[in-house]
Structures are given as C-alpha cells and as structure tokens.
Design an enzyme around this catalytic site. Structure first.
Site, PDB file in Angstrom:
ATOM      1  N   ARG A   1      44.014  27.190  55.223  1.00 10.75           N
ATOM      2  CA  ARG A   1      45.179  26.632  55.914  1.00 10.75           C
ATOM      3  C   ARG A   1      44.852  26.365  57.388  1.00 10.75           C
ATOM      4  NH1 ARG A   1      47.972  30.231  52.476  1.00 10.75           N
ATOM      5  NH2 ARG A   1      49.483  29.144  51.192  1.00 10.75           N
TER       6      ARG A   1
ATOM      7  N   ASP B   1      56.360  32.684  48.488  1.00  8.82           N
ATOM      8  CA  ASP B   1      55.431  33.762  48.112  1.00  8.82           C
ATOM      9  C   ASP B   1      56.147  34.778  47.219  1.00  8.82           C
ATOM     10  OD1 ASP B   1      53.427  32.603  49.718  1.00  8.82           O
ATOM     11  OD2 ASP B   1      54.325  33.505  51.495  1.00  8.82           O
TER      12      ASP B   1
ATOM     13  N   ARG C   1      56.465  33.470  43.761  1.00 11.76           N
ATOM     14  CA  ARG C   1      55.214  33.632  43.000  1.00 11.76           C
ATOM     15  C   ARG C   1      55.100  35.068  42.495  1.00 11.76           C
ATOM     16  NH1 ARG C   1      51.961  29.678  47.174  1.00 11.76           N
ATOM     17  NH2 ARG C   1      52.328  27.811  45.914  1.00 11.76           N
TER      18      ARG C   1
ATOM     19  N   HIS D   1      52.139  33.379  56.019  1.00 15.38           N
ATOM     20  CA  HIS D   1      52.060  32.619  54.765  1.00 15.38           C
ATOM     21  C   HIS D   1      50.604  32.194  54.641  1.00 15.38           C
ATOM     22  CE1 HIS D   1      53.139  30.060  51.467  1.00 15.38           C
ATOM     23  NE2 HIS D   1      52.768  28.969  52.092  1.00 15.38           N
TER      24      HIS D   1
END
Ligand code: APR
Length: 306
Positions: A86, A146, A149, A173
């Site tokens: 990221r 998150d 998930r 994140h």
C-alpha cells in the site's frame, strides 16, 4: 440529499450502484477518464425501471455535478497491483486525493468526506489537512472492511452467520492492523473464549492478509465488493443519523494515548460524521500493539512531507 463518489473504477462504480439501489439520495459519479462515469451512470440509470429507484444519478468528468453534496466518497487513485505494498502507492495517490479534496470541497463546503483511496490512514490524514475541516467530517474506510473479512473467516470456522459476529479490528488498514479477540464477539461471546490462541492467531493473520489474498486471485485489480459494501454501510449511518458504532480510520487527539495520527478505532457515526470516538478498555499488550500500528501509519504520514 446528494452523495458524490469520486473514482468510477471497481470500488467507486460498485458503491454508486449500491447507493442508488438504496434510493436515499441522488448520486454524482466523477472520474478523470472520459466516458467512464458517463457510461456507467447511464447503464445504472437504465436499471431504475427494473429496480424501482427514483433518485437521480449523474456521471461526469466535471465536478459541476457534485455541487451541494452532503457526503463525498473518494475512491480515486491507483489500485494496488500484485506484489505492490500500500505504501508504494502513496506518492501517486496523495496527489490525486489532494486534487479531489480541493475541487470537491469548493463546490460542497458542508460535505463530510469518506476516504477509501489507499494507503487510507495516511490519505485520510492528508485529506483532513488539505481540507482544513474538523476531524468529525473526514474519516476513512478501514475497520468495517477488515472486520468484515474477520467476520467471514469466523463464520466459516465456527459455522455461524457472519452477521452473528461483531468484529473488532483496529489500527492501520495495512500490515500492522490489530485484531482484538477480547472485543470481537460471536453471538455476544468474546472470540477469545471460543477458540484457542493458535486459532485466534490464524484468523488474525488471514484478516491482515485479506486484501492480498484477493489480489492474488484476481491478478489485476483488488477487492471491491466488500470494500463498496463497507462504505455503503458507513454512508447509511451518516444519512440516517443512526449513531451506529463501527471501526473507521479517524484522527486521534489524545484518545488511546495517541495524537496527530489517523488509525482505525471504534467511532459512532451520525449526521455530523464522527459523533464520538469510543475508547475500549485495552490492556497493556493490546495498547502496545495499537501504538506500534499507529507508528507504522506515522511513518507513511511523514513520507507525505506535508
Ligand atoms: N480524479 C478522479 N478519478 C481518478 C483520478 C482523479 N484525479 N485519478 C484516478 N482516478 C480514477 C481512475 O480513472 C479509476 O477509474 O480512479 C479510479 C480507480 O478505480 P480502480 O483503478 O478500479 O481502483 P479501485 O479498485 O476502485 O480502488 C480504488 O480504493 O480500495 C482502494 O486501494 C484501492 O486506492 C484504491 C481505491
């Protein structure tokens, strides 16, 4: 009410679809690529007869269609490619987010900004500073996705419904995000009491790698069904003023012993955006992992050279 979605790619267009189908606001969809927002918006408008929604949906390369928005969601940017972290996205996406915030804010001075572009914690910090808005009006997508998930993995593991799970994932994140088994509940019972430590670790690890697992399958592009559903959930809390608690990337000013940094924490979302930052009674170990995660975000923020 009008909601703007900037970035008509996978996440943005799917979000626009989810929002128009909720039929609680007009939607403006903006992208730099000529034809994409127009074409996708036209396609979605032609679903109104079948789906029955009545609000308007406009797609454009110009921000004119966004004027007077109550909520602006920024998904514009470059999606993570396989093998790319990221943080490698930061230079490109920082320029994009800054430009979008400036243009959108000038036409919607009262808007609440929800940031989706990664790395989202740093991009939320940038959007906050670039806009000069108070922190309740600028926050990002993290813990809802998150946690979603984690809930999916717990549902598979314990043979329960994902909706029986109240997940708690905080921090960055990204690679240093923290899953909290004591604050994650399944039908009201803490996960920490339901599975052994090894299983807790395995669930946490899969959650941390949740985005990468999908990128690995897709090869090009990254996740968008759960990300768009997560943002729609956040938008709904603002539109309805529900005050529902969920974990979002928020600017901290002393909460959890952290200042001048954006990380995922539980917040209550309502009409004014973040109504309250909820401070969970973390023990020393839990606190330490959150601090470590916040330091990882701080490194990314420093790289922004604001
Ligand atoms: N203004 C408006 N739109 C832009 C700009 C800009 N300056 N720069 C890029 N875009 C658009 C692209 O043209 C593209 O349509 O943003 C869109 C991004 O869409 P995708 O590449 O499909 O990426 P997506 O999967 O939707 O992810 C968007 O969300 O989850 C995060 O990491 C992800 O940062 C990424 C973002």
């Amino acid at each position: 009410m009008k909601i703007t979605v900037v970035g008509a790619g996978n996440v943005g267009a799917t979000l626009a679809q989810r929002l128009i189908e909720k039929d609680f606001a007009d939607i403006a969809l903006v992208d730099v690529v000529e034809g994409i927002p127009q074409g996708k918006a036209l396609d979605m408008r032609q679903s109104a007869n079948a789906l029955g929604f009545t609000h308007k949906l406009a797609g454009s390369n110009s921000y004119d269609v966004t004027a007077g928005s109550s909520i602006i969601v920024i998904t514009a940017g470059i999606a993570r490619k396989p093998g790319m972290t990221r943080d490698e996205l930061i230079g490109i996406n920082a320029r994009i987010v800054r430009e979008v915030v400036e243009k959108a804010l000038s036409l919607s001075p009262d808007a609440i900004f929800i940031i989706v572009t990664n790395p989202v914690d740093a991009m939320t910090y940038l959007a906050l500073k670039a806009s000069g808005l108070p922190r309740n009006r600028v926050f990002g997508l993290s813990g809802v996705l998150d946690g979603g998930r984690l809930a999916a993995f717990i549902a598979e593991e314990l043979n329960v419904n994902a909706s029986d799970v109240v997940p708690c994932v905080m921090g960055e994140h990204g690679g240093s995000m923290v899953v909290y088994p004591r604050f994650t509940t399944v039908n009201g019972k803490p996960l920490a009491d339901l599975v052994d430590e090894e299983k807790q670790k395995a669930l946490a690890e899969r959650t941390v790698n949740g985005g990468a697992e999908i990128v690995g399958y897709l090869k090009t592009g990254s996740a968008f069904y759960a990300p768009s559903a997560s943002v729609a959930h956040m938008v709904k809390a603002v539109v309805t003023g529900s005050g529902v608690q969920m974990n979002c990337a928020a600017y901290l000013d002393g909460e959890y012993g952290l200042s001048d940094v954006v990380v995922g924490v539980p917040v209550k979302l309502g009409r004014t955006g973040i109504q309250e930052i909820v401070e969970l009674p973390l023990n020393d170990d839990e606190s330490a992992t959150l601090k470590t995660s916040a330091e990882a975000v701080r490194k990314t923020i420093t790289a922004l050279n604001l």
